[in-house]
Design a protein around this motif. Structure first.
Motif, PDB file in Angstrom:
ATOM      1  N   LEU A  10      94.595  23.710  50.870  1.00 16.43           N
ATOM      2  CA  LEU A  10      95.703  23.845  50.964  1.00 16.43           C
ATOM      3  C   LEU A  10      95.901  22.815  48.719  1.00 16.43           C
ATOM      4  O   LEU A  10      96.015  22.437  48.124  1.00 16.43           O
ATOM      5  N   ALA A  11      94.841  21.965  48.553  1.00 20.13           N
ATOM      6  CA  ALA A  11      94.731  21.355  47.571  1.00 20.13           C
ATOM      7  C   ALA A  11      94.582  22.191  46.926  1.00 20.13           C
ATOM      8  O   ALA A  11      95.228  21.638  45.577  1.00 20.13           O
ATOM      9  N   ALA A  12      93.211  22.724  46.842  1.00 24.24           N
ATOM     10  CA  ALA A  12      93.598  24.121  46.133  1.00 24.24           C
ATOM     11  C   ALA A  12      94.587  24.521  45.078  1.00 24.24           C
ATOM     12  O   ALA A  12      94.747  25.144  44.193  1.00 24.24           O
ATOM     13  N   SER A  13      94.947  25.108  46.469  1.00 21.06           N
ATOM     14  CA  SER A  13      95.877  25.628  46.464  1.00 21.06           C
ATOM     15  C   SER A  13      97.998  25.467  46.024  1.00 21.06           C
ATOM     16  O   SER A  13      97.909  26.192  44.595  1.00 21.06           O
ATOM     17  N   THR A  14      97.643  24.409  45.630  1.00 15.09           N
ATOM     18  CA  THR A  14      99.221  22.984  45.445  1.00 15.09           C
ATOM     19  C   THR A  14      99.283  22.468  43.862  1.00 15.09           C
ATOM     20  O   THR A  14      99.746  22.642  43.307  1.00 15.09           O
ATOM     21  N   GLY A  15      97.127  22.361  43.884  1.00 15.44           N
ATOM     22  CA  GLY A  15      96.895  21.185  42.849  1.00 15.44           C
ATOM     23  C   GLY A  15      97.317  20.364  42.676  1.00 15.44           C
ATOM     24  O   GLY A  15      97.711  19.612  41.650  1.00 15.44           O
ATOM     25  N   LEU A  16      97.967  19.984  44.449  1.00 14.81           N
ATOM     26  CA  LEU A  16      97.877  18.572  45.084  1.00 14.81           C
ATOM     27  C   LEU A  16      96.948  17.367  45.699  1.00 14.81           C
ATOM     28  O   LEU A  16      96.316  18.024  45.465  1.00 14.81           O
TER      29      LEU A  16
END
Length: 300
Positions: A10-16
């Motif tokens: 999810l971090a990789a997909s959102t940049g967060l």
């Protein structure tokens, strides 16, 4: 097989960052759909759009409680945005006023002046208006008055985006309106105006011109108001106005009631606060009338 994304995906997909996503999940704005056998959080496919929306709203300063209400469909995104805009507008007005106060204070060495400026500018519009109303009530009382009505129409209104000059002018106006001497002078002037009418006639304008032409040069030249030269000026002005020598003391009192320099200063300050076109203070005119009043008294 994992049905969804772990927090790293999810971090990789959102940049967060993973840390931010954990915070969102713990705050209840990014619900997880389950856990892996190893205890890692699992998020559904809608988590990407949801996390990005939360990030955007947080960057705009929207609180987590409001974000929860939007995500739970308890309120619309438009309503929250509208409410947040109003809050930002109020905050911006406060910050601009604080900046103006600090800029107005720069150069001063008196901490009490900064405290006074802060106290007077932090008042609400209604509280500032109450100060003006208290002054006008002290000057005019409860009696209906066209003069008072005109003054109320020209009262100072400190704008939300006040400049340092407007802040300084507002503070000085309040000090004047709370000065018992200024209030007494204003009351005397108001009583004269009520007794004689608020609108000056043509003769008064002509007399004002004559005082400027005859008393003005004498005042600038430093002529002694009790001298024979001053008496000659008085007599010439009396001849033009058909004023009897026995009325000199009364005429002096009337002039003194209308030539308080603080009144001129008050209107100059009101012009600054209200953003009116700048006008030069009539110091030269007041000098002429003050000299004439002294000459009248000296030869009464």
């Amino acid at each position: 097989m994992i049905d969804g994304m772990v927090i790293g995906q999810l971090a990789a997909s959102t940049g967060l960052s993973v840390r931010t996503l954990r915070f969102y999940a713990d705050a209840g704005v990014l619900p997880e759909t389950g856990r892996t056998q190893a205890g890692y959080r699992i998020f559904g496919p809608e988590a990407v759009a949801r996390a990005r929306l939360v990030r955007t709203l947080r960057e705009l300063g929207v609180g987590l409680d409001d974000i929860k209400r939007v995500l739970a469909a308890e309120t619309s995104l438009i309503d929250v945005a509208t409410e947040h805009v109003r809050a930002l507008d109020a905050q911006i007005r406060t910050l601009r006023l604080q900046r103006a106060v600090l800029r107005a204070f720069i150069g001063s060495t008196d901490p009490e002046e900064l405290e006074r400026m802060t106290d007077l500018t932090n008042l609400t519009a209604d509280e500032r208006r109450r100060i003006v109303d208290d002054y006008l009530d002290a000057v005019f009382g409860d009696e209906p008055s066209a003069v008072a009505d005109k003054l109320r129409m020209g009262t100072p209104e400190l704008p939300d985006d006040a400049t340092p000059e407007q802040v300084a002018a507002w503070v000085e106006i309040v000090e004047l309106m709370r000065d018992p001497g200024f209030v007494a002078s204003s009351r005397a002037m108001a009583q004269r105006a009520l007794a004689e009418g608020p609108e000056p006639d043509v003769a008064r304008f002509e007399m004002g011109t004559a005082v400027g032409e005859l008393a003005g040069p004498a005042a600038r030249a430093g002529v002694d108001p009790s001298s024979a030269e001053a008496l000659a000026v008085v007599e010439r002005l009396e001849a033009m106005s058909a004023q009897a020598p026995g009325e000199r003391l009364r005429a002096a009192e009337r002039i003194e009631a209308f030539t308080d320099r603080r009144v001129g200063r008050y209107w100059t300050l009101v012009g600054i606060v209200n953003g009116w076109a700048p006008a030069q203070a009539p110091d030269g005119v007041i000098d002429s009338w003050e000299w004439y009043a002294r000459a009248l008294r000296a030869h009464a």
